[in-house]
Design a protein around this motif. Structure first.
Motif, PDB file in Angstrom:
ATOM      1  N   CYS A   1      -5.633  -2.221  -2.268  1.00 17.58           N
ATOM      2  CA  CYS A   1      -5.248  -1.480  -2.572  1.00 17.58           C
ATOM      3  C   CYS A   1      -5.818  -1.048  -3.617  1.00 17.58           C
ATOM      4  O   CYS A   1      -4.293  -1.608  -4.694  1.00 17.58           O
ATOM      5  CB  CYS A   1      -4.322  -0.780  -2.322  1.00 17.58           C
TER       6      CYS A   1
ATOM      7  N   GLU B   1       0.646  -0.991   0.098  1.00 12.07           N
ATOM      8  CA  GLU B   1       0.388   0.106   0.172  1.00 12.07           C
ATOM      9  C   GLU B   1       1.390   1.674  -0.189  1.00 12.07           C
ATOM     10  O   GLU B   1       0.427   2.582  -1.263  1.00 12.07           O
ATOM     11  CB  GLU B   1      -0.912   0.054   1.249  1.00 12.07           C
TER      12      GLU B   1
ATOM     13  N   ASN C   1       0.936   4.230  -3.033  1.00 16.82           N
ATOM     14  CA  ASN C   1       0.358   5.181  -2.566  1.00 16.82           C
ATOM     15  C   ASN C   1       1.427   6.477  -3.001  1.00 16.82           C
ATOM     16  O   ASN C   1       1.041   7.152  -3.697  1.00 16.82           O
ATOM     17  CB  ASN C   1       0.633   5.698  -1.456  1.00 16.82           C
TER      18      ASN C   1
ATOM     19  N   LEU D   1      -7.411   5.994  -4.133  1.00 19.06           N
ATOM     20  CA  LEU D   1      -6.893   4.525  -3.965  1.00 19.06           C
ATOM     21  C   LEU D   1      -8.034   4.250  -2.757  1.00 19.06           C
ATOM     22  O   LEU D   1      -8.093   4.917  -1.591  1.00 19.06           O
ATOM     23  CB  LEU D   1      -6.093   4.804  -3.415  1.00 19.06           C
TER      24      LEU D   1
ATOM     25  N   TYR E   1       0.496   6.408  -7.063  1.00 18.51           N
ATOM     26  CA  TYR E   1      -0.628   7.083  -7.332  1.00 18.51           C
ATOM     27  C   TYR E   1      -0.172   8.750  -6.832  1.00 18.51           C
ATOM     28  O   TYR E   1      -0.427   9.028  -7.807  1.00 18.51           O
ATOM     29  CB  TYR E   1      -1.760   7.181  -6.673  1.00 18.51           C
TER      30      TYR E   1
END
Length: 115
Positions: free
Chosen positions: A95, A67, A71, A87, A74
């Motif tokens: 995720c 994750e 993150n 997300l 993203y």
């Protein structure tokens, strides 16, 4: 986190590109690019400039190991772009999210489910 292995513009080609082969002003566009995102190798080049319309009817999928990595990817891809789906947890992934980057390219960022 991507690493560029090769970046060659049309103007840097060891064999000159015939002037009728590319659009005027295309010398600074990318002829060949090779880069890595983690263990994934990608290759790309700019189009010849004769078509319009951008990226349509497809998205690239980026599978991240966890994750935190999802993150980071993203956030980097969505900077200057547009969030389609933030997300979050889905029935197939802990995720997952979708976005369009600043160039108009669609991305799906996902973490695979735990084995």
């Amino acid at each position: 986190g991507a690493e560029i292995d090769l970046l060659m513009h049309y103007k840097d080609s060891p064999q000159p590109v015939p002037p009728d082969r590319i659009a005027p002003g295309f010398a600074d566009k990318v002829m060949h690019a090779s880069f890595r995102v983690g263990a994934t190798h990608l290759m790309a080049s700019d189009g010849d400039g004769s078509e319009t319309g951008g990226f349509k009817n497809f998205m690239l999928s980026l599978v991240m190991p966890d994750e935190a990595a999802a993150n980071r990817a993203y956030a980097a891809l969505s900077a200057g772009g547009k969030v389609i789906m933030p997300l979050g947890k889905t029935f197939w992934s802990p995720c997952f999210g979708m976005l369009t980057d600043r160039f108009g390219l669609g991305w799906m960022v996902t973490v695979p489910p735990a084995q």
